[in-house]
Design a protein around this motif. Structure first.
Motif, PDB file in Angstrom:
ATOM      1  N   ASP A 137      30.624  47.132  53.948  1.00  0.00           N
ATOM      2  CA  ASP A 137      31.452  47.400  54.710  1.00  0.00           C
ATOM      3  C   ASP A 137      30.691  45.638  55.619  1.00  0.00           C
ATOM      4  O   ASP A 137      30.328  45.728  56.924  1.00  0.00           O
ATOM      5  CB  ASP A 137      29.664  47.904  55.722  1.00  0.00           C
ATOM      6  N   GLU A 138      30.902  44.735  55.109  1.00  0.00           N
ATOM      7  CA  GLU A 138      31.271  43.088  54.987  1.00  0.00           C
ATOM      8  C   GLU A 138      32.070  42.370  54.655  1.00  0.00           C
ATOM      9  O   GLU A 138      32.479  42.510  53.397  1.00  0.00           O
ATOM     10  CB  GLU A 138      29.687  42.176  55.038  1.00  0.00           C
ATOM     11  N   ILE A 139      32.670  41.661  55.865  1.00  0.00           N
ATOM     12  CA  ILE A 139      33.571  40.724  55.290  1.00  0.00           C
ATOM     13  C   ILE A 139      33.328  39.218  54.620  1.00  0.00           C
ATOM     14  O   ILE A 139      32.652  38.657  55.609  1.00  0.00           O
ATOM     15  CB  ILE A 139      34.593  40.870  56.468  1.00  0.00           C
ATOM     16  N   ILE A 140      33.379  39.114  53.215  1.00  0.00           N
ATOM     17  CA  ILE A 140      32.889  37.438  53.468  1.00  0.00           C
ATOM     18  C   ILE A 140      34.700  36.482  52.431  1.00  0.00           C
ATOM     19  O   ILE A 140      35.011  37.473  51.854  1.00  0.00           O
ATOM     20  CB  ILE A 140      32.312  37.790  51.325  1.00  0.00           C
ATOM     21  N   ILE A 141      34.121  35.681  53.208  1.00  0.00           N
ATOM     22  CA  ILE A 141      35.399  34.722  53.438  1.00  0.00           C
ATOM     23  C   ILE A 141      35.386  33.205  52.968  1.00  0.00           C
ATOM     24  O   ILE A 141      34.032  33.121  53.423  1.00  0.00           O
ATOM     25  CB  ILE A 141      35.784  34.472  55.088  1.00  0.00           C
ATOM     26  N   GLN A 142      35.344  32.952  51.738  1.00  0.00           N
ATOM     27  CA  GLN A 142      35.347  31.990  50.999  1.00  0.00           C
ATOM     28  C   GLN A 142      35.326  30.654  52.359  1.00  0.00           C
ATOM     29  O   GLN A 142      36.571  30.113  53.009  1.00  0.00           O
ATOM     30  CB  GLN A 142      36.071  31.396  50.087  1.00  0.00           C
ATOM     31  N   GLY A 143      34.203  30.056  52.736  1.00  0.00           N
ATOM     32  CA  GLY A 143      34.566  28.400  52.970  1.00  0.00           C
ATOM     33  C   GLY A 143      33.964  29.044  54.481  1.00  0.00           C
ATOM     34  O   GLY A 143      33.611  29.938  55.074  1.00  0.00           O
ATOM     35  N   ASP A 144      33.394  27.977  54.918  1.00  0.00           N
ATOM     36  CA  ASP A 144      32.975  27.897  56.601  1.00  0.00           C
ATOM     37  C   ASP A 144      33.745  27.773  57.923  1.00  0.00           C
ATOM     38  O   ASP A 144      35.006  26.822  57.579  1.00  0.00           O
ATOM     39  CB  ASP A 144      31.644  26.568  56.561  1.00  0.00           C
ATOM     40  N   TYR A 145      35.092  29.339  58.327  1.00  0.00           N
ATOM     41  CA  TYR A 145      35.398  29.453  59.393  1.00  0.00           C
ATOM     42  C   TYR A 145      35.175  29.968  60.311  1.00  0.00           C
ATOM     43  O   TYR A 145      36.341  30.801  61.274  1.00  0.00           O
ATOM     44  CB  TYR A 145      36.818  30.198  58.554  1.00  0.00           C
ATOM     45  N   ARG A 146      33.938  29.750  60.752  1.00  0.00           N
ATOM     46  CA  ARG A 146      33.936  30.543  61.891  1.00  0.00           C
ATOM     47  C   ARG A 146      34.525  30.174  62.888  1.00  0.00           C
ATOM     48  O   ARG A 146      34.735  31.415  63.884  1.00  0.00           O
ATOM     49  CB  ARG A 146      31.879  30.702  62.235  1.00  0.00           C
ATOM     50  N   ASP A 147      34.510  29.486  63.677  1.00  0.00           N
ATOM     51  CA  ASP A 147      35.528  29.205  64.632  1.00  0.00           C
ATOM     52  C   ASP A 147      36.645  29.551  64.748  1.00  0.00           C
ATOM     53  O   ASP A 147      36.779  30.263  65.567  1.00  0.00           O
ATOM     54  CB  ASP A 147      35.392  27.868  65.130  1.00  0.00           C
ATOM     55  N   ARG A 148      37.500  29.158  63.820  1.00  0.00           N
ATOM     56  CA  ARG A 148      38.995  30.421  63.793  1.00  0.00           C
ATOM     57  C   ARG A 148      38.522  31.615  63.842  1.00  0.00           C
ATOM     58  O   ARG A 148      39.419  32.469  63.944  1.00  0.00           O
ATOM     59  CB  ARG A 148      39.496  29.387  62.744  1.00  0.00           C
ATOM     60  N   ILE A 149      37.419  32.375  62.834  1.00  0.00           N
ATOM     61  CA  ILE A 149      37.598  33.619  63.036  1.00  0.00           C
ATOM     62  C   ILE A 149      37.389  34.435  64.038  1.00  0.00           C
ATOM     63  O   ILE A 149      37.794  35.232  64.876  1.00  0.00           O
ATOM     64  CB  ILE A 149      36.477  34.094  61.494  1.00  0.00           C
ATOM     65  N   MET A 150      36.174  33.705  64.722  1.00  0.00           N
ATOM     66  CA  MET A 150      35.734  33.758  65.951  1.00  0.00           C
ATOM     67  C   MET A 150      36.748  34.435  67.196  1.00  0.00           C
ATOM     68  O   MET A 150      37.148  34.909  67.555  1.00  0.00           O
ATOM     69  CB  MET A 150      34.568  33.150  66.815  1.00  0.00           C
ATOM     70  N   ASP A 151      37.993  32.965  67.065  1.00  0.00           N
ATOM     71  CA  ASP A 151      39.391  32.893  67.560  1.00  0.00           C
ATOM     72  C   ASP A 151      40.044  34.084  67.650  1.00  0.00           C
ATOM     73  O   ASP A 151      40.596  35.013  68.033  1.00  0.00           O
ATOM     74  CB  ASP A 151      39.861  31.679  67.831  1.00  0.00           C
ATOM     75  N   ILE A 152      39.797  34.285  66.447  1.00  0.00           N
ATOM     76  CA  ILE A 152      41.397  35.112  65.825  1.00  0.00           C
ATOM     77  C   ILE A 152      40.766  36.761  66.748  1.00  0.00           C
ATOM     78  O   ILE A 152      41.555  37.208  66.819  1.00  0.00           O
ATOM     79  CB  ILE A 152      40.924  35.287  63.805  1.00  0.00           C
ATOM     80  N   LEU A 153      39.027  37.107  66.000  1.00  0.00           N
ATOM     81  CA  LEU A 153      38.867  38.398  65.958  1.00  0.00           C
ATOM     82  C   LEU A 153      38.658  38.286  68.183  1.00  0.00           C
ATOM     83  O   LEU A 153      38.870  39.689  69.024  1.00  0.00           O
ATOM     84  CB  LEU A 153      37.634  38.086  65.940  1.00  0.00           C
ATOM     85  N   LYS A 154      37.786  37.111  68.514  1.00  0.00           N
ATOM     86  CA  LYS A 154      38.344  37.416  70.414  1.00  0.00           C
ATOM     87  C   LYS A 154      40.515  38.334  71.031  1.00  0.00           C
ATOM     88  O   LYS A 154      40.174  38.527  71.953  1.00  0.00           O
ATOM     89  CB  LYS A 154      37.983  36.446  71.248  1.00  0.00           C
ATOM     90  N   ASP A 155      41.041  37.325  70.272  1.00  0.00           N
ATOM     91  CA  ASP A 155      42.486  37.423  69.947  1.00  0.00           C
ATOM     92  C   ASP A 155      42.302  38.671  70.051  1.00  0.00           C
ATOM     93  O   ASP A 155      43.616  39.585  70.522  1.00  0.00           O
ATOM     94  CB  ASP A 155      43.546  36.464  69.739  1.00  0.00           C
ATOM     95  N   LYS A 156      42.051  39.325  68.873  1.00  0.00           N
ATOM     96  CA  LYS A 156      42.220  40.762  68.705  1.00  0.00           C
ATOM     97  C   LYS A 156      41.426  42.244  69.692  1.00  0.00           C
ATOM     98  O   LYS A 156      41.398  42.921  69.430  1.00  0.00           O
ATOM     99  CB  LYS A 156      41.567  41.432  67.687  1.00  0.00           C
ATOM    100  N   GLY A 157      40.745  41.574  70.004  1.00  0.00           N
ATOM    101  CA  GLY A 157      39.593  42.197  71.521  1.00  0.00           C
ATOM    102  C   GLY A 157      38.862  42.676  70.729  1.00  0.00           C
ATOM    103  O   GLY A 157      37.766  43.354  71.596  1.00  0.00           O
ATOM    104  N   PHE A 158      37.378  41.745  70.162  1.00  0.00           N
ATOM    105  CA  PHE A 158      36.426  42.179  69.409  1.00  0.00           C
ATOM    106  C   PHE A 158      35.433  41.072  70.768  1.00  0.00           C
ATOM    107  O   PHE A 158      35.975  40.013  70.488  1.00  0.00           O
ATOM    108  CB  PHE A 158      36.832  41.802  68.522  1.00  0.00           C
ATOM    109  N   LYS A 159      34.401  41.811  70.809  1.00  0.00           N
ATOM    110  CA  LYS A 159      32.798  40.967  70.857  1.00  0.00           C
ATOM    111  C   LYS A 159      32.949  39.969  69.658  1.00  0.00           C
ATOM    112  O   LYS A 159      33.029  41.090  68.885  1.00  0.00           O
ATOM    113  CB  LYS A 159      31.923  41.327  71.665  1.00  0.00           C
ATOM    114  N   VAL A 160      32.222  38.830  69.773  1.00  0.00           N
ATOM    115  CA  VAL A 160      32.249  38.079  68.011  1.00  0.00           C
ATOM    116  C   VAL A 160      30.311  37.119  69.148  1.00  0.00           C
ATOM    117  O   VAL A 160      31.197  37.187  69.829  1.00  0.00           O
ATOM    118  CB  VAL A 160      33.052  37.113  68.218  1.00  0.00           C
TER     119      VAL A 160
END
Length: 107
Positions: free
Chosen positions: A79-102
């Motif tokens: 139940d975790e998504i593991i992404i290779q590399g440090d992409y926290r800022d970009r992932i947070m932007d993607i999730l916020k665009d989809k309507g998630f709270k991050v």
């Protein structure tokens, strides 16, 4: 003569109406914010997204969308998504665009 004209000639009694497709929208229902954290595993940098309380299949779809958008590798385990590399800022932007709270955890 286009295809519609040819079909009208072949089937004059048939009334053809194009079906309107509803835009495909994924409604993500999430009460608590997703946790986006940074970890080093076996000397490699990973970004881990956890805290999703919906269906596992939806979370897998989200994982695939994130990986293809960023063009990086990753996996879905425990139940975790593991992404290779440090992409926290970009992932947070993607999730916020989809309507998630991050929520950013660590550093």
């Amino acid at each position: 003569m286009d295809l519609q004209d040819q079909l009208k000639n072949l089937f004059p009694d048939h009334d053809y109406k194009e079906e309107e497709k509803a835009p495909e929208s994924n409604v993500w229902l999430q009460d608590d914010p997703l946790l986006c954290k940074f970890e080093k595993r076996k000397g490699k940098v990973n970004t881990i997204i956890s805290g999703y309380n919906g269906a596992t299949s939806d979370f897998k779809i989200l994982a695939k969308e994130i990986k293809t958008t960023l063009g990086v590798g990753g996996s879905f385990k425990n139940d975790e998504i593991i992404i290779q590399g440090d992409y926290r800022d970009r992932i947070m932007d993607i999730l916020k665009d989809k309507g998630f709270k991050v929520k950013r955890v660590g550093g």
